[in-house]
Design a protein around this motif. Structure first.
Motif: not given
Length: 377
Positions: A135-136, A139-140, A163
């Motif tokens: 998810r990180r 999102e990035r 995300a």
């Protein structure tokens, strides 16, 4: 699936928009059939008048269900009341990448900011049961892609999709939903749904009030890939719906990218396989941007014919059509085959075969599949 760029475009009149909506919502009329009907009869109004006879010729006994003008007006008013609008394939604001597909939705329901569709788009998709790291990463990637000027497209599912939308919300993101644009799904994304209406964009081809069902998601996935120059898969198991989106992207001539993951994590197996099969390996948004920059000037192909200036094809003789129906039905089976193979196998003209398939589809006797395939129901 061939990629074609639309040519002449113009806004629909209010009366035309209602007839397009009625024809789009008519029983057994899918996107390809819609475009074939308008190409053949010149207008949606004329196509609506021809539906009963075409379905009867295909072997249908009971009348087709066609929404009334009042029903179409009610759906149109319901969308406008929510601040939305319909966008037709023939109109200037319709996304060029999507309009280039044979099965582009004749009408898209929009909520939010349609001007976002003017940007080049990249899809970011992946597992619903995504890891924190996944998810990180999504999102990035989405934030950096939107900062680079891309519209980030996803499906508003939990996990990677959510995300991606969150990461790109400030820069520009669009969600293609499987149900109606007014339906929040999954329920925990009510806040995201509201944010997308206020700051992003929601798109759907289903009527208002449509609750998402399993059969809607593959159709939704083709729109996610069809809107985009490329599809980035962040996490995906071997039987993930995200791999369906990747396959559709390849059929549509789009680029496919994947984020590699641990070989012991089932959620990485789909991405790792995509990379083995030739997908672009992604470690940062720069990998995607650099690859897409190299193809940015690539045209979408030959233009779609102007639906408002088409000479009607010469009608086939009734005896010829009767013979052709028997040959086409004999050639088809429940296993999908390419329409081109049916033309060659039956040794008939393409125009006659397409006419017969149109009649059979309206009668509910055949079904279209991605990649220009057809099968008996």
């Amino acid at each position: 699936m061939p990629i074609q760029a639309p040519t002449a475009r113009r806004p629909l009149t209010a009366a035309e928009r209602l007839d397009w909506l009625r024809l789009t919502r008519a029983e057994n009329v899918g996107p390809i059939t819609f475009h074939r009907l308008v190409e053949r009869f010149g207008t949606a109004t004329a196509a609506l008048a021809a539906l009963p006879d075409l379905a009867r010729r295909g072997g249908r006994a009971k009348p087709l269900r066609v929404p009334s003008r009042v029903e179409a007006e009610r759906e149109l008013a319901g969308l406008e009341k929510r601040g939305g609008r319909f966008l037709a394939t023939c109109e200037p604001d319709y996304p060029e990448a999507l309009a280039a597909l044979d099965d582009a939705p004749p009408l898209l329901a929009l909520l939010g900011h349609p001007t976002l569709l003017k940007r080049p788009a990249v899809a970011v998709v992946g597992a619903r049961n995504a890891s924190i790291a996944g998810r990180r990463m999504a999102e990035r990637l989405a934030r950096d892609l939107s900062d680079a000027g891309y519209l980030v497209v996803s499906g508003m599912a939990r996990g990677i999709d959510t995300a991606a939308h969150v990461g790109a919300l400030d820069g520009g993101t669009a969600a293609v939903v499987a149900g109606g644009v007014d339906i929040v799904y999954p329920p925990e994304n009510e806040g995201l749904h509201r944010d997308l209406v206020e700051r992003g964009l929601l798109l759907a081809e289903s009527p208002l009030g449509t609750e998402p069902q399993a059969r809607h998601f593959p159709r939704r996935n083709r729109l996610i890939s069809g809107l985009s120059l490329g599809v980035v898969v962040v996490e995906a198991a071997l039987k993930s719906g995200s791999l369906i989106t990747a396959r559709l992207a390849l059929e549509q001539g789009r680029e496919v990218f994947a984020v590699p993951g641990s070989p012991v994590d089932p959620r990485a197996q789909g991405c790792n396989r995509l990379i083995k099969e030739g997908a672009g390996l992604v470690e940062s948004a720069d990998d995607v941007v650099d690859a897409l920059r190299r193809i940015a000037t690539r045209p979408f192909g030959e233009g779609r014919r102007d639906l408002f200036d088409l000479p009607p094809p010469a009608p086939a003789d009734d005896r010829e059509l009767e013979r052709a129906r028997a040959l086409v039905l004999e050639a088809l089976s429940p296993t999908p085959v390419l329409v081109d193979e049916v033309v060659r196998g039956c040794q008939l003209s393409a125009g006659v075969v397409l006419t017969v398939l149109l009649e059979l589809e309206l009668a509910g006797r055949v079904q279209r599949h991605p990649g220009g395939q057809i099968s008996l129901i």
